[in-house]
Design a protein around this motif. Structure first.
Motif, mmCIF file in Angstrom:
data_model
loop_
_atom_site.group_PDB
_atom_site.id
_atom_site.type_symbol
_atom_site.label_atom_id
_atom_site.label_comp_id
_atom_site.label_asym_id
_atom_site.label_seq_id
_atom_site.Cartn_x
_atom_site.Cartn_y
_atom_site.Cartn_z
ATOM 1 N N ASP A 85 -79.943 -38.971 -8.804
ATOM 2 C CA ASP A 85 -78.799 -39.552 -9.507
ATOM 3 C C ASP A 85 -79.044 -39.600 -11.015
ATOM 4 N N ILE A 86 -80.242 -40.065 -11.399
ATOM 5 C CA ILE A 86 -80.573 -40.147 -12.823
ATOM 6 C C ILE A 86 -80.606 -38.757 -13.441
ATOM 7 N N PHE A 87 -81.183 -37.803 -12.716
ATOM 8 C CA PHE A 87 -81.275 -36.419 -13.196
ATOM 9 C C PHE A 87 -79.879 -35.872 -13.484
ATOM 10 N N GLU A 88 -78.949 -36.091 -12.551
ATOM 11 C CA GLU A 88 -77.591 -35.575 -12.734
ATOM 12 C C GLU A 88 -76.841 -36.337 -13.820
ATOM 13 N N GLU A 89 -77.087 -37.650 -13.937
ATOM 14 C CA GLU A 89 -76.466 -38.432 -15.009
ATOM 15 C C GLU A 89 -76.888 -37.930 -16.383
ATOM 16 N N GLN A 90 -78.125 -37.386 -16.460
ATOM 17 C CA GLN A 90 -78.633 -36.871 -17.732
ATOM 18 C C GLN A 90 -78.218 -35.418 -17.979
ATOM 19 N N GLY A 91 -77.341 -34.884 -17.115
ATOM 20 C CA GLY A 91 -76.834 -33.528 -17.321
ATOM 21 C C GLY A 91 -77.539 -32.466 -16.505
ATOM 22 N N GLY A 92 -78.448 -32.855 -15.627
ATOM 23 C CA GLY A 92 -79.162 -31.883 -14.810
ATOM 24 C C GLY A 92 -78.315 -31.360 -13.666
ATOM 25 N N THR A 93 -78.646 -30.181 -13.190
ATOM 26 C CA THR A 93 -77.982 -29.581 -12.032
ATOM 27 C C THR A 93 -78.985 -29.491 -10.901
ATOM 28 N N LEU A 94 -78.647 -30.085 -9.781
ATOM 29 C CA LEU A 94 -79.551 -30.123 -8.632
ATOM 30 C C LEU A 94 -79.207 -28.980 -7.688
ATOM 31 N N LYS A 95 -80.191 -28.124 -7.409
ATOM 32 C CA LYS A 95 -79.983 -26.984 -6.510
ATOM 33 C C LYS A 95 -80.739 -27.264 -5.213
ATOM 34 N N LEU A 96 -80.006 -27.574 -4.168
ATOM 35 C CA LEU A 96 -80.621 -27.846 -2.872
ATOM 36 C C LEU A 96 -80.699 -26.556 -2.052
ATOM 37 N N SER A 97 -81.666 -26.493 -1.145
ATOM 38 C CA SER A 97 -81.844 -25.337 -0.252
ATOM 39 C C SER A 97 -81.897 -24.029 -1.035
ATOM 40 N N THR A 98 -82.560 -24.051 -2.161
ATOM 41 C CA THR A 98 -82.710 -22.858 -3.001
ATOM 42 C C THR A 98 -84.195 -22.595 -3.180
ATOM 43 N N ARG A 99 -84.654 -21.443 -2.703
ATOM 44 C CA ARG A 99 -86.077 -21.118 -2.751
ATOM 45 C C ARG A 99 -86.435 -20.398 -4.048
ATOM 46 N N VAL A 100 -87.481 -20.894 -4.711
ATOM 47 C CA VAL A 100 -87.997 -20.201 -5.889
ATOM 48 C C VAL A 100 -88.861 -19.036 -5.418
ATOM 49 N N GLU A 101 -88.576 -17.848 -5.951
ATOM 50 C CA GLU A 101 -89.350 -16.662 -5.579
ATOM 51 C C GLU A 101 -90.403 -16.302 -6.608
ATOM 52 N N GLN A 102 -90.167 -16.712 -7.868
ATOM 53 C CA GLN A 102 -91.137 -16.361 -8.911
ATOM 54 C C GLN A 102 -91.077 -17.364 -10.056
ATOM 55 N N ILE A 103 -92.249 -17.723 -10.548
ATOM 56 C CA ILE A 103 -92.364 -18.464 -11.805
ATOM 57 C C ILE A 103 -92.738 -17.429 -12.858
ATOM 58 N N VAL A 104 -91.866 -17.258 -13.838
ATOM 59 C CA VAL A 104 -92.081 -16.234 -14.865
ATOM 60 C C VAL A 104 -92.958 -16.801 -15.983
ATOM 61 N N ILE A 105 -94.041 -16.105 -16.277
ATOM 62 C CA ILE A 105 -94.982 -16.508 -17.330
ATOM 63 C C ILE A 105 -94.849 -15.548 -18.508
ATOM 64 N N GLU A 106 -94.689 -16.107 -19.703
ATOM 65 C CA GLU A 106 -94.652 -15.303 -20.928
ATOM 66 C C GLU A 106 -95.542 -15.974 -21.958
ATOM 67 N N ASP A 107 -96.429 -15.200 -22.541
ATOM 68 C CA ASP A 107 -97.356 -15.718 -23.556
ATOM 69 C C ASP A 107 -98.120 -16.952 -23.063
ATOM 70 N N GLY A 108 -98.526 -16.905 -21.794
ATOM 71 C CA GLY A 108 -99.373 -17.960 -21.253
ATOM 72 C C GLY A 108 -98.662 -19.227 -20.819
ATOM 73 N N ARG A 109 -97.321 -19.233 -20.809
ATOM 74 C CA ARG A 109 -96.611 -20.440 -20.362
ATOM 75 C C ARG A 109 -95.409 -20.056 -19.503
ATOM 76 N N ALA A 110 -95.042 -20.968 -18.591
ATOM 77 C CA ALA A 110 -93.872 -20.734 -17.742
ATOM 78 C C ALA A 110 -92.612 -20.830 -18.593
ATOM 79 N N THR A 111 -91.743 -19.826 -18.461
ATOM 80 C CA THR A 111 -90.504 -19.811 -19.250
ATOM 81 C C THR A 111 -89.250 -19.855 -18.388
ATOM 82 N N SER A 112 -89.371 -19.432 -17.121
ATOM 83 C CA SER A 112 -88.207 -19.462 -16.241
ATOM 84 C C SER A 112 -88.656 -19.340 -14.791
#
Length: 199
Positions: A71-98
């Motif tokens: 609730d707090i996350f969405e009140e702050q403008g966040g979008t909650l994605k349920l039942s959505t599997r992450v397939e890749q954490i993209v790393i650029e220049d040593g840090r996660a970017t997407s």
């Protein structure tokens, strides 16, 4: 107690009876380990809170916390994605970017928190070559911690008569104080410790 394990703390105070060890260290499972691997100062605070306060659940159970955070996350403008599997954490220049998801989505942010297991995060979600080899070697050397499973059953019956003056029954056929003790149980479902709690 600083720098001592729970088992060290008990023996240093002249406690050498296994039955007393068992009673004092019975809450070790809350810290997901055995008394000879748990720091005594962490254990003392938890033990004191449990016995001098109370072992209670939030109204609505633990999912009430998740719903409250959502609730707090969405009140702050966040979008909650349920039942959505992450397939890749993209790393650029040593840090996660997407992160890329199984529905074709790509989400960009300044910071990410992975709730996947450590092996899944570093060895599956992040492409090979993106994490320093010494980090991967260190992670491969780690051993998984002891695990537990909780099953919550709502029943239409009052079982209080089986729990006079207490709310837990422990079923275990031997004492568990060290990692060797725990490993001796193996994966035998007939021997693993079981806790029945009535609330």
């Amino acid at each position: 107690f600083t720098g001592m394990t729970v088992l060290d703390a008990m023996t240093s105070h002249g406690i050498d009876d296994e039955q007393i060890w068992s009673i004092i260290s019975i809450l070790s499972f809350f810290l997901a380990n055995v008394p000879d691997l748990i720091e005594a100062d962490s254990f003392v605070g938890m033990w004191n809170s449990y016995y001098r306060g109370s072992y209670s659940f939030f109204e609505g159970g633990s999912e009430a916390i998740a719903f409250g955070l959502a609730d707090i996350f969405e009140e702050q403008g966040g979008t909650l994605k349920l039942s959505t599997r992450v397939e890749q954490i993209v790393i650029e220049d040593g840090r996660a970017t997407s992160v890329r998801t199984d529905d074709g989505g790509c989400y960009i942010a300044d910071q990410f928190i992975s709730n996947a297991s450590l092996p899944s995060t570093y060895f599956t979600l992040i492409e090979e070559g993106q994490v320093p080899q010494e980090t991967l070697d260190m992670l491969r050397g780690w051993e998984p911690n002891n695990a537990g499973t909780s099953i919550y059953l709502g029943v239409d019956h009052d079982y209080s008569e089986y729990f006079p003056n207490f709310h837990e029954i422990w079923l275990v056929d031997d004492y568990i104080f060290t990692e060797d003790d725990f490993e001796a149980f193996g994966c035998d479902p007939e021997r693993i410790p079981i806790i029945i709690t009535n609330y």
